[in-house]
Design an enzyme around this catalytic site. Structure first.
Site, PDB file in Angstrom:
ATOM      1  N   LYS A  67       0.844  -1.201   0.000  1.00 53.98           N
ATOM      2  CA  LYS A  67       0.000   0.000   0.000  1.00 53.98           C
ATOM      3  C   LYS A  67       0.881   1.254   0.000  1.00 53.98           C
ATOM      4  O   LYS A  67       0.604   2.233  -0.697  1.00 53.98           O
ATOM      5  CB  LYS A  67      -0.960  -0.020   1.207  1.00 53.98           C
ATOM      6  CG  LYS A  67      -2.023  -1.114   1.069  1.00 53.98           C
ATOM      7  CD  LYS A  67      -2.839  -1.368   2.330  1.00 53.98           C
ATOM      8  CE  LYS A  67      -3.726  -2.593   2.147  1.00 53.98           C
ATOM      9  NZ  LYS A  67      -4.532  -2.939   3.330  1.00 53.98           N
ATOM     10  N   GLN A  87      -4.766  -1.907   9.526  1.00 57.63           N
ATOM     11  CA  GLN A  87      -4.601  -3.235   8.926  1.00 57.63           C
ATOM     12  C   GLN A  87      -5.137  -4.308   9.875  1.00 57.63           C
ATOM     13  O   GLN A  87      -4.806  -4.327  11.064  1.00 57.63           O
ATOM     14  CB  GLN A  87      -3.104  -3.471   8.609  1.00 57.63           C
ATOM     15  CG  GLN A  87      -2.837  -4.718   7.783  1.00 57.63           C
ATOM     16  CD  GLN A  87      -3.428  -4.678   6.378  1.00 57.63           C
ATOM     17  OE1 GLN A  87      -3.578  -3.616   5.778  1.00 57.63           O
ATOM     18  NE2 GLN A  87      -3.792  -5.831   5.837  1.00 57.63           N
ATOM     19  N   ASP A 126     -11.162   2.093   3.611  1.00 59.48           N
ATOM     20  CA  ASP A 126     -11.405   0.646   3.494  1.00 59.48           C
ATOM     21  C   ASP A 126     -12.887   0.357   3.233  1.00 59.48           C
ATOM     22  O   ASP A 126     -13.243  -0.755   2.857  1.00 59.48           O
ATOM     23  CB  ASP A 126     -11.020  -0.059   4.806  1.00 59.48           C
ATOM     24  CG  ASP A 126      -9.648  -0.713   4.737  1.00 59.48           C
ATOM     25  OD1 ASP A 126      -9.236  -1.120   3.648  1.00 59.48           O
ATOM     26  OD2 ASP A 126      -9.002  -0.813   5.806  1.00 59.48           O
TER      27      ASP A 126
HETATM   28  N1  GUN Z   1      -6.714  -7.353   6.125  1.00 57.59           N
HETATM   29  C1  GUN Z   1      -6.987  -8.120   5.052  1.00 57.59           C
HETATM   30  N2  GUN Z   1      -7.546  -7.386   4.075  1.00 57.59           N
HETATM   31  C2  GUN Z   1      -7.633  -6.125   4.537  1.00 57.59           C
HETATM   32  C3  GUN Z   1      -8.124  -4.909   3.983  1.00 57.59           C
HETATM   33  O1  GUN Z   1      -8.628  -4.829   2.852  1.00 57.59           O
HETATM   34  N3  GUN Z   1      -8.027  -3.807   4.796  1.00 57.59           N
HETATM   35  C4  GUN Z   1      -7.515  -3.871   6.044  1.00 57.59           C
HETATM   36  N4  GUN Z   1      -7.480  -2.749   6.759  1.00 57.59           N
HETATM   37  N5  GUN Z   1      -7.055  -4.979   6.589  1.00 57.59           N
HETATM   38  C5  GUN Z   1      -7.109  -6.099   5.832  1.00 57.59           C
END
Ligand code: GUN
Length: 292
Positions: free
Chosen positions: A54, A98, A121
């Site tokens: 990211k 996350q 998200d």
């Molecule tokens: N953990 C697995 N996929 C995601 C996601 O799309 N966003 C976040 N914040 N955590 C994750």
């Protein structure tokens, strides 16, 4: 049959170039670069990799990015304080925490602490509710990325039987909602299968479109798939592999060798859905920045 490989890397690179152009326009007009903050708690290897991806994507599109790293020992109250500060910081356009979080922290409480306009998200109940109603909002990144791939490859979805394996709040359930809405790349009849579904193969064998999002490497086998089906593989599991320097390889939820020959379209792992998830996050961050 030789399937069309749905290339998420190519598609995401194309979209990233468009985002980068837009960012340069904003900056040339005296605006500021969109800023995404990622919060990473603990030392989970996969989470560190995802946050790294990211961060790299932010650089590629010209966003500012900050990663806030905390030990597993951070308390829920401390984490909520960090989020409250970011909510009121005008220099922050979007934030993600996350997941998963350590067991002593209530994930739902954390998600609900993020201001819905900074929730890139798309996990906040206010954003999930708007999505359910078909209103404009931040869509969760993986489902949005899949919808984008269906459009990019002009996959016929109207009236098709779509089976989604996996009912997570991050992928399966929001995607079921999007695919069953009215729309050009939607209008599907959707079935969501999960750990209590009996005879999953009876569902998958009748599916025109299968989305495998259960997180079990190689679960979907060729004999569970109808000839000509479209298969979207969301899985990305680390499987031990001593021939690799890292000691593991990445495996999707499909047994690619037996599934691919039966498909009209299939997403590879890696290079299918994964890069699209990241680019959707960039699009949400741009949207948040431009909404100000
Ligand atoms: N953990 C697995 N996929 C995601 C996601 O799309 N966003 C976040 N914040 N955590 C994750």
């Amino acid at each position: 049959m030789s399937p069309v490989i749905i290339d998420g890397k190519y598609t995401s690179d194309k979209i990233k170039k468009e985002i980068a152009q837009r960012v340069e326009e904003i900056v040339a007009n005296g605006g500021k670069r969109p800023h995404l903050v990622a919060i990473l708690v603990g030392n989970d290897g996969a989470s560190q990799t995802y946050v790294g991806h990211k961060e790299r994507a932010c650089k590629e599109v010209g966003f500012d990015s900050t990663v806030l790293r905390f030990e597993d020992s951070i308390t829920e109250a401390e984490l909520l304080d960090v989020i409250a500060e970011l909510n009121s910081d005008d220099h922050v356009d979007g934030m993600i925490v996350q997941l998963p979080l350590p067991k002593h922290i209530d994930e739902q409480k954390v998600i609900e602490a993020i201001h819905p306009e900074k929730d890139v998200d798309g996990f906040h109940p206010a954003n999930v509710g708007k999505m359910m109603l078909g209103l404009p909002t931040m869509l969760p990144a993986t489902p949005a990325g899949i919808m984008c791939l269906l459009e990019e490859y002009n996959v016929e979805t109207k009236g098709k039987n779509c089976v989604i394996i996996g009912r997570s709040n991050i992928v399966g359930r929001p995607l079921a909602n999007l695919l069953s809405q009215k729309g050009k790349y939607a209008d599907c009849t959707v079935t969501v299968c999960h750990s209590n579904t009996k005879n999953i193969e009876e569902h998958t064998k009748n599916a025109d479109i299968i989305v495998a999002a259960l997180g079990k490497a190689g679960f979907l086998k060729g004999d569970m798939v109808k000839e000509g089906a479209v298969v979207i593989d969301v899985g990305i599991t680390r499987v031990p592999d001593s021939t690799k320097k890292s000691g593991y390889r990445l495996s999707g939820d499909c047994d690619y060798e037996t599934v691919a020959p039966k498909c009209s379209y299939i997403t590879p792992v890696p290079g299918g859905v994964g890069p699209m998830t990241i680019v959707s996050l960039m699009l949400n961050t741009l949207k948040s920045a431009e909404g100000k």
